[in-house]
Design a protein around this motif. Structure first.
Motif, mmCIF file in Angstrom:
data_model
loop_
_atom_site.group_PDB
_atom_site.id
_atom_site.type_symbol
_atom_site.label_atom_id
_atom_site.label_comp_id
_atom_site.label_asym_id
_atom_site.label_seq_id
_atom_site.Cartn_x
_atom_site.Cartn_y
_atom_site.Cartn_z
ATOM 1 N N SER A 101 9.244 -17.130 -3.276
ATOM 2 C CA SER A 101 8.142 -16.515 -3.626
ATOM 3 C C SER A 101 7.877 -15.420 -3.463
ATOM 4 O O SER A 101 7.364 -14.713 -4.136
ATOM 5 C CB SER A 101 7.077 -17.664 -2.842
ATOM 6 O OG SER A 101 7.181 -19.054 -3.644
ATOM 7 N N VAL A 102 8.203 -14.903 -2.197
ATOM 8 C CA VAL A 102 7.698 -13.493 -1.995
ATOM 9 C C VAL A 102 8.641 -12.406 -2.753
ATOM 10 O O VAL A 102 7.982 -11.476 -3.172
ATOM 11 C CB VAL A 102 7.994 -13.180 -0.471
ATOM 12 C CG1 VAL A 102 7.853 -11.647 -0.129
ATOM 13 C CG2 VAL A 102 6.961 -14.098 0.529
ATOM 14 N N ILE A 103 9.982 -12.652 -2.875
ATOM 15 C CA ILE A 103 10.758 -11.763 -3.471
ATOM 16 C C ILE A 103 10.694 -11.946 -4.925
ATOM 17 O O ILE A 103 11.018 -10.948 -5.682
ATOM 18 C CB ILE A 103 11.888 -11.737 -2.883
ATOM 19 C CG1 ILE A 103 12.750 -13.269 -3.328
ATOM 20 C CG2 ILE A 103 12.473 -11.399 -1.651
ATOM 21 C CD1 ILE A 103 14.133 -13.329 -2.740
ATOM 22 N N ALA A 104 10.182 -12.962 -5.514
ATOM 23 C CA ALA A 104 10.123 -13.217 -6.938
ATOM 24 C C ALA A 104 8.797 -12.595 -7.581
ATOM 25 O O ALA A 104 8.649 -12.363 -8.505
ATOM 26 C CB ALA A 104 10.137 -14.352 -7.396
ATOM 27 N N GLN A 105 7.619 -12.307 -6.569
ATOM 28 C CA GLN A 105 6.367 -12.045 -6.735
ATOM 29 C C GLN A 105 6.149 -10.597 -6.082
ATOM 30 O O GLN A 105 5.036 -10.185 -6.166
ATOM 31 C CB GLN A 105 5.214 -12.904 -6.595
ATOM 32 C CG GLN A 105 5.474 -14.341 -7.040
ATOM 33 C CD GLN A 105 4.341 -15.237 -6.604
ATOM 34 O OE1 GLN A 105 3.273 -14.798 -6.724
ATOM 35 N NE2 GLN A 105 4.874 -16.437 -6.062
ATOM 36 N N ALA A 106 7.329 -9.923 -5.711
ATOM 37 C CA ALA A 106 6.828 -8.573 -4.899
ATOM 38 C C ALA A 106 6.132 -7.485 -5.879
ATOM 39 O O ALA A 106 6.450 -7.505 -6.990
ATOM 40 C CB ALA A 106 8.150 -8.255 -4.369
ATOM 41 N N GLN A 107 5.451 -7.116 -4.688
ATOM 42 C CA GLN A 107 4.840 -6.021 -5.523
ATOM 43 C C GLN A 107 5.108 -4.654 -4.765
ATOM 44 O O GLN A 107 4.714 -3.421 -5.379
ATOM 45 C CB GLN A 107 3.099 -6.052 -5.446
ATOM 46 C CG GLN A 107 2.688 -7.247 -5.832
ATOM 47 C CD GLN A 107 2.496 -7.201 -7.508
ATOM 48 O OE1 GLN A 107 2.124 -6.204 -8.042
ATOM 49 N NE2 GLN A 107 3.242 -8.257 -8.088
ATOM 50 N N GLU A 108 5.619 -4.415 -3.904
ATOM 51 C CA GLU A 108 6.117 -3.135 -2.929
ATOM 52 C C GLU A 108 7.206 -3.485 -2.285
ATOM 53 O O GLU A 108 7.488 -4.502 -1.580
ATOM 54 C CB GLU A 108 4.801 -2.992 -1.924
ATOM 55 C CG GLU A 108 5.194 -1.826 -1.092
ATOM 56 C CD GLU A 108 3.937 -1.547 -0.289
ATOM 57 O OE1 GLU A 108 4.096 -0.078 0.457
ATOM 58 O OE2 GLU A 108 2.818 -1.982 -0.347
ATOM 59 N N TRP A 109 8.154 -2.740 -2.013
ATOM 60 C CA TRP A 109 9.578 -2.438 -1.093
ATOM 61 C C TRP A 109 9.463 -1.320 -0.361
ATOM 62 O O TRP A 109 9.171 -0.107 -0.925
ATOM 63 C CB TRP A 109 10.739 -2.554 -2.281
ATOM 64 C CG TRP A 109 10.738 -3.700 -3.076
ATOM 65 C CD1 TRP A 109 11.373 -4.831 -3.025
ATOM 66 C CD2 TRP A 109 10.215 -4.028 -4.292
ATOM 67 N NE1 TRP A 109 11.174 -5.687 -4.275
ATOM 68 C CE2 TRP A 109 10.418 -5.255 -4.897
ATOM 69 C CE3 TRP A 109 8.946 -2.994 -5.165
ATOM 70 C CZ2 TRP A 109 10.123 -5.763 -6.070
ATOM 71 C CZ3 TRP A 109 8.645 -3.504 -6.379
ATOM 72 C CH2 TRP A 109 9.021 -4.745 -6.986
ATOM 73 N N LEU A 110 9.967 -1.432 0.832
ATOM 74 C CA LEU A 110 10.520 -0.338 1.558
ATOM 75 C C LEU A 110 11.883 -0.355 1.861
ATOM 76 O O LEU A 110 12.370 -1.314 2.363
ATOM 77 C CB LEU A 110 9.565 -0.182 2.825
ATOM 78 C CG LEU A 110 8.278 0.032 2.942
ATOM 79 C CD1 LEU A 110 7.850 0.302 4.206
ATOM 80 C CD2 LEU A 110 7.890 1.298 2.226
ATOM 81 N N GLN A 111 12.497 0.625 1.438
ATOM 82 C CA GLN A 111 13.780 0.567 1.887
ATOM 83 C C GLN A 111 14.338 1.642 3.399
ATOM 84 O O GLN A 111 13.597 2.801 3.141
ATOM 85 C CB GLN A 111 14.982 1.061 0.861
ATOM 86 C CG GLN A 111 16.544 1.301 1.299
ATOM 87 C CD GLN A 111 17.269 1.753 0.269
ATOM 88 O OE1 GLN A 111 17.523 1.165 -0.926
ATOM 89 N NE2 GLN A 111 17.905 3.030 0.386
ATOM 90 N N ILE A 112 14.734 1.128 4.345
ATOM 91 C CA ILE A 112 14.530 1.977 5.828
ATOM 92 C C ILE A 112 15.700 2.109 6.084
ATOM 93 O O ILE A 112 16.639 1.318 6.608
ATOM 94 C CB ILE A 112 13.771 1.287 6.767
ATOM 95 C CG1 ILE A 112 12.031 1.252 6.135
ATOM 96 C CG2 ILE A 112 13.396 2.150 8.012
ATOM 97 C CD1 ILE A 112 11.650 -0.189 7.238
ATOM 98 N N GLN A 113 16.518 3.418 5.928
ATOM 99 C CA GLN A 113 17.757 3.677 6.811
ATOM 100 C C GLN A 113 17.873 4.251 7.792
ATOM 101 O O GLN A 113 16.930 5.345 8.002
ATOM 102 C CB GLN A 113 18.612 4.567 5.502
ATOM 103 C CG GLN A 113 18.832 3.730 4.205
ATOM 104 C CD GLN A 113 19.456 4.687 3.238
ATOM 105 O OE1 GLN A 113 20.761 4.851 3.417
ATOM 106 N NE2 GLN A 113 18.861 5.208 2.095
ATOM 107 N N LEU A 114 18.095 3.734 8.885
ATOM 108 C CA LEU A 114 18.517 4.375 10.288
ATOM 109 C C LEU A 114 19.967 4.857 10.586
ATOM 110 O O LEU A 114 20.752 3.984 10.163
ATOM 111 C CB LEU A 114 18.107 3.280 11.125
ATOM 112 C CG LEU A 114 16.997 2.481 11.042
ATOM 113 C CD1 LEU A 114 16.679 1.282 11.941
ATOM 114 C CD2 LEU A 114 15.523 3.481 11.018
#
Length: 199
Positions: free
Chosen positions: A75-88
């Protein structure tokens, strides 16, 4: 979904995202670099099979639908409104985290090179960026004991332009890199400028 992590494989995530083919699901597929397997029927079927075997999906007639924690993640990933890609990144390692947020919740995905990833619930909304900034501070502070380290965050939202910024820490000097700009600051100021650049 409890606070404990749910482990999911690449092919399980692909199958889960394919069950609800929305624009948000397509964005998540692209970020996770799973879109390259979209036409791989064996990869897709392997995901469906293991979801069924693990009790994370069930057959309803001719359809397979996610259940329990997998249903929440779906449900979360199908209705997502925002994403953060964090590379360390340090000279010895490279680690990638993703946060995916929607109006029904948010999840943190810790990506491994072995195709098995940890998924856990987090707070959505402004708390997602705060988590990303907190992880950045902890990582850079710990890594600067001897290693140069860099954190890069890319923020994507359905209602705003994509933004990306990096902070590098080495020998007490912290450098912020944004689109067309690179400048050194004391650590606290660098983190505040990092926050402003991602807002």
């Amino acid at each position: 979904m409890t606070e404990t992590e749910l482990r999911m494989t690449d092919h399980e995530l692909l199958a889960l995202l394919s069950m609800t083919p929305t624009e948000s699901a397509a964005t998540t597929l692209g970020l996770l670099r799973l879109d390259q397997y979209n036409d791989d029927e064996l990869f897709h079927q392997a995901g469906v099979t293991t979801l069924l075997v693990r009790g994370l999906a069930t057959a309803q007639g001719e359809k397979v639908v996610p259940v329990e924690n997998a249903a929440i993640v779906g449900s979360v990933i199908a209705q997502a409104q925002e994403w953060l890609q964090i590379q360390l990144t340090t000279p010895e390692m490279h680690h990638v985290l993703f946060t995916v947020g929607s109006n029904v919740g948010a999840v943190l995905l810790s990506i491994t090179p072995f195709g098995v990833h940890d998924v856990q619930p987090i707070e959505s909304g402004p708390a997602m960026l705060e988590l990303g900034l907190h992880l950045s501070k902890e990582y850079l502070t710990a890594a600067t004991a001897g290693n140069p380290a860099t954190v890069t965050i890319k923020r994507l939202r359905v209602d705003a332009p994509d933004v990306e910024a990096s902070v590098s820490a080495e020998l007490g000097e912290w450098t912020l890199t944004t689109a067309g700009s690179k400048q050194s600051y004391p650590s606290a100021e660098a983190l505040e400028k990092f926050r402003e650049s991602l807002a």
